[in-house]
Design a protein around this motif. Structure first.
Motif, mmCIF file in Angstrom:
data_model
loop_
_atom_site.group_PDB
_atom_site.id
_atom_site.type_symbol
_atom_site.label_atom_id
_atom_site.label_comp_id
_atom_site.label_asym_id
_atom_site.label_seq_id
_atom_site.Cartn_x
_atom_site.Cartn_y
_atom_site.Cartn_z
ATOM 1 N N ARG A 1 57.088 -4.738 93.532
ATOM 2 C CA ARG A 1 55.699 -5.192 93.387
ATOM 3 C C ARG A 1 55.540 -6.079 92.156
ATOM 4 O O ARG A 1 54.842 -7.095 92.198
ATOM 5 C CB ARG A 1 54.770 -3.985 93.287
ATOM 6 C CG ARG A 1 53.290 -4.344 93.306
ATOM 7 C CD ARG A 1 52.421 -3.121 93.382
ATOM 8 N NE ARG A 1 52.576 -2.266 92.209
ATOM 9 C CZ ARG A 1 51.886 -1.155 92.008
ATOM 10 N NH1 ARG A 1 51.012 -0.750 92.916
ATOM 11 N NH2 ARG A 1 52.072 -0.421 90.924
ATOM 12 N N GLU A 2 56.235 -5.716 91.075
ATOM 13 C CA GLU A 2 56.148 -6.515 89.855
ATOM 14 C C GLU A 2 56.784 -7.883 90.051
ATOM 15 O O GLU A 2 56.327 -8.873 89.487
ATOM 16 C CB GLU A 2 56.833 -5.770 88.700
ATOM 17 C CG GLU A 2 56.570 -6.369 87.340
ATOM 18 C CD GLU A 2 55.111 -6.334 86.933
ATOM 19 O OE1 GLU A 2 54.697 -7.241 86.186
ATOM 20 O OE2 GLU A 2 54.391 -5.414 87.372
ATOM 21 N N SER A 3 57.852 -7.940 90.861
ATOM 22 C CA SER A 3 58.487 -9.236 91.111
ATOM 23 C C SER A 3 57.551 -10.171 91.865
ATOM 24 O O SER A 3 57.614 -11.396 91.692
ATOM 25 C CB SER A 3 59.787 -9.040 91.904
ATOM 26 O OG SER A 3 59.516 -8.590 93.227
ATOM 27 N N LYS A 4 56.699 -9.609 92.704
ATOM 28 C CA LYS A 4 55.714 -10.422 93.409
ATOM 29 C C LYS A 4 54.523 -10.756 92.521
ATOM 30 O O LYS A 4 53.832 -11.749 92.749
ATOM 31 C CB LYS A 4 55.205 -9.683 94.654
ATOM 32 C CG LYS A 4 56.222 -9.507 95.753
ATOM 33 C CD LYS A 4 55.549 -8.869 96.962
ATOM 34 C CE LYS A 4 56.480 -8.814 98.156
ATOM 35 N NZ LYS A 4 55.771 -8.334 99.376
ATOM 36 N N ALA A 5 54.292 -9.895 91.529
ATOM 37 C CA ALA A 5 53.077 -10.028 90.721
ATOM 38 C C ALA A 5 53.053 -11.313 89.907
ATOM 39 O O ALA A 5 51.995 -11.891 89.681
ATOM 40 C CB ALA A 5 52.936 -8.822 89.792
ATOM 41 N N GLU A 6 54.223 -11.779 89.452
ATOM 42 C CA GLU A 6 54.242 -12.970 88.601
ATOM 43 C C GLU A 6 53.689 -14.179 89.333
ATOM 44 O O GLU A 6 52.817 -14.885 88.823
ATOM 45 C CB GLU A 6 55.673 -13.234 88.130
ATOM 46 C CG GLU A 6 55.763 -14.389 87.150
ATOM 47 C CD GLU A 6 57.155 -14.539 86.563
ATOM 48 O OE1 GLU A 6 57.386 -15.542 85.869
ATOM 49 O OE2 GLU A 6 57.999 -13.651 86.798
ATOM 50 N N GLU A 7 54.176 -14.411 90.544
ATOM 51 C CA GLU A 7 53.682 -15.557 91.307
ATOM 52 C C GLU A 7 52.221 -15.363 91.700
ATOM 53 O O GLU A 7 51.417 -16.300 91.625
ATOM 54 C CB GLU A 7 54.542 -15.762 92.550
ATOM 55 C CG GLU A 7 54.116 -16.975 93.375
ATOM 56 C CD GLU A 7 54.993 -17.189 94.593
ATOM 57 O OE1 GLU A 7 54.721 -18.116 95.355
ATOM 58 O OE2 GLU A 7 55.957 -16.411 94.765
ATOM 59 N N GLU A 8 51.863 -14.142 92.124
ATOM 60 C CA GLU A 8 50.478 -13.887 92.516
ATOM 61 C C GLU A 8 49.530 -14.042 91.332
ATOM 62 O O GLU A 8 48.403 -14.532 91.492
ATOM 63 C CB GLU A 8 50.359 -12.468 93.088
ATOM 64 C CG GLU A 8 51.036 -12.273 94.426
ATOM 65 C CD GLU A 8 50.425 -13.128 95.522
ATOM 66 O OE1 GLU A 8 49.198 -13.357 95.485
ATOM 67 O OE2 GLU A 8 51.175 -13.580 96.405
ATOM 68 N N THR A 9 49.987 -13.655 90.141
ATOM 69 C CA THR A 9 49.150 -13.806 88.952
ATOM 70 C C THR A 9 48.905 -15.277 88.652
ATOM 71 O O THR A 9 47.789 -15.674 88.298
ATOM 72 C CB THR A 9 49.814 -13.119 87.739
ATOM 73 O OG1 THR A 9 49.953 -11.719 88.020
ATOM 74 C CG2 THR A 9 48.974 -13.290 86.494
ATOM 75 N N GLU A 10 49.951 -16.098 88.773
ATOM 76 C CA GLU A 10 49.781 -17.530 88.520
ATOM 77 C C GLU A 10 48.783 -18.149 89.500
ATOM 78 O O GLU A 10 47.939 -18.967 89.102
ATOM 79 C CB GLU A 10 51.127 -18.238 88.625
ATOM 80 C CG GLU A 10 52.091 -17.934 87.491
ATOM 81 C CD GLU A 10 51.536 -18.351 86.140
ATOM 82 O OE1 GLU A 10 50.849 -19.387 86.071
ATOM 83 O OE2 GLU A 10 51.770 -17.625 85.158
ATOM 84 N N LEU A 11 48.854 -17.764 90.754
ATOM 85 C CA LEU A 11 47.908 -18.291 91.748
ATOM 86 C C LEU A 11 46.489 -17.823 91.444
ATOM 87 O O LEU A 11 45.525 -18.588 91.566
ATOM 88 C CB LEU A 11 48.330 -17.839 93.154
ATOM 89 C CG LEU A 11 49.650 -18.408 93.675
ATOM 90 C CD1 LEU A 11 50.020 -17.755 95.005
ATOM 91 C CD2 LEU A 11 49.557 -19.917 93.840
#
Length: 471
Positions: free
Chosen positions: A446-456
């Motif tokens: 989930r954290e690995s996905k969070a970086e890109e989702e946070t930028e968006l």
């Protein structure tokens, strides 16, 4: 011609109309005169112009004599970023980069980058305010206590410790509260909405099983039986045979370090083949491929590479996911709550009667629980709470469980949820290592996905915000 409109306009009456000391009518005399509307407009304009001139003169005086307190660096929706904030952040970043011996970009470039970061933080803080996200004093003090403990000082000594480093305690509290607020906002808007499918989780765990734990550290020793680059098949076979003999002797209990000193062709042979402590992510691929499936004390079979045959021993491992075995209990309960018609004494007696029906009358606990228990989570299952480890239940509930023997039913007791009776169905020691690994894998994925989702997410917030730079 139409009659002119009459307006009350104060006019000077000279000495006769002035308020003179000793006169009975101390108020100045005023008289009415006829004024046309266009004349009134001109009079008002003259008055406003006079006031503007006075204000301008006053402003010039303040400009010459006053002190500038602050300026606005950027307007962000209905808030601002002050120049003083930008200056402080810039100096802090420069000091930190200098301590790290990092080359500094041009100051104007650095200020623009820091201003943009402050703008993004202001946008997020405003959104958190609109959503009612707040960090309580209790949460804040807990975080500050954690900071103090990590620095080996008491919480009460934190203000003094900060002051010795030139930091104001109140400013530090405000900054920690601000960062915690942003974390809660990110948790709500980003992390909580990331979906990890069961298939993704299983594939991720399969990859982890074939690689060392990146968060763990491994103490590994190594023996190399080298093979010349132009070795003949006979030489290769002889070297492989020697490697296998050394492996068998090590697996049979001989000291690995002594074998390394005597036979290893590696540069670490004098150190007994020790490679020292290495993180899982820092291990050479040839080592990591072997370590992933080994336990402490295991010795790998000889592994062929262009340089020769390698034998590895896993001496120790620390950090990462260790084997975790916990005591679990299996129980079921019946919950009843008080209401306007039934007080504590009434509910307690009802549960005592139910217990008597089960213990003395032989009625089925699960059947009674399914129709009488007011716990929506377990009533349909006959009150069954499944296997649970320490900390699952409130302290009063766990204390009652600790006193029970298998199949025994407790007397009625009260918790914050209501009145209960419990039946202990069993105890066991359960290995939850796989559960720990699964939970950690889920968090990492989930954290690995969070970086890109946070930028968006941040980009959307920025696009929707009104920002005006004043620099």
């Amino acid at each position: 011609m139409p009659e002119p409109m009459i307006f009350a306009v104060p006019t000077s009456t000279g000495a006769a109309g002035s308020a003179l000391p000793g006169r009975r009518d101390s108020a100045p005399r005023r008289r009415l005169r006829a004024v046309r509307p266009d004349s009134l407009f001109l009079a008002i304009c003259l008055v406003l112009a006079s006031l503007a001139g006075m204000a301008h003169a006053q402003t010039r005086e303040l400009s010459a004599n006053g002190t500038l307190l602050d300026r606005i660096a950027a307007v962000v929706n209905d808030g601002v970023v002050l120049n003083s904030e930008l200056d402080k952040q810039t100096e802090d970043v420069i000091a930190r980069l200098q301590q790290q011996n990092t080359d500094l970009p041009p100051r104007n470039v650095l200020r623009r980058q820091i201003l943009e970061r402050l703008v993004m933080e202001e946008i997020q803080v405003q959104r958190a305010d609109r959503l009612g996200i707040q960090v309580s004093d209790e949460m804040l003090n807990g975080a500050l206590d954690d900071v103090a403990r990590r620095n080996d000082i008491n919480f009460a000594d934190l203000p003094q410790a900060l002051a010795q480093q030139g930091m104001d305690y109140r400013d530090f509290r405000d900054e920690i509260r601000r960062q915690m607020t942003l974390q809660l906002l990110r948790q709500r808007d980003v992390i909580a909405r990331i979906n990890v499918s069961p298939r993704e989780l299983e594939q991720f765990m399969a990859r982890q099983r074939n690689a060392p734990d990146r968060n763990a550290e491994y103490n590994v020793s190594h023996i190399l039986i080298s093979v010349p680059a132009a070795a003949s098949p006979e030489q290769i076979e002889a070297r492989q045979k020697r490697a296998q003999e050394i492996h068998d002797r090590a697996a049979g209990g001989e000291d690995f370090a002594q074998l390394a000193v005597a036979y290893s062709d590696s540069s670490t042979n004098i150190e007994g083949g020790s490679l020292g402590w290495r993180r899982g992510s820092q291990l050479p691929s040839i080592v990591s491929d072997q370590i992933a499936s080994m336990k402490t004390g295991d010795i790998s079979t000889p592994v062929r590479t262009p340089s020769g045959f390698h034998i590895f021993r896993l001496n120790e491992m620390r950090g990462g996911v260790q084997q975790s075995v916990v005591a679990q209990v299996h129980a079921r309960h019946i919950l009843l709550r008080t209401n306007e018609l039934e007080d504590d004494q009434t509910v307690q007696q009802k549960l005592a009667d139910i217990r008597k029906r089960i213990v003395e009358g032989g009625e089925d606990f699960a059947a009674i629980a399914s129709v009488t228990s007011q716990d929506p989570g377990s009533a349909a299952d006959g009150g069954d709470l499944d296997w649970a480890g320490p900390g699952t239940f409130v302290p009063e509930f766990e204390q009652q469980l600790d006193r029970l023997s298998e199949n025994q039913i407790s007397e009625p007791f009260k918790t914050a949820f209501g009145w209960h009776i419990i039946q202990l169905l069993g105890r066991r020691m359960h290995d939850i290592t796989d559960d720990v690994r699964r939970n950690r894998a889920f968090a990492e994925l989930r954290e690995s996905k969070a970086e890109e989702e946070t930028e968006l997410w941040l980009r959307r917030l920025r696009d929707e915000a009104f920002v005006e730079y004043r620099m």
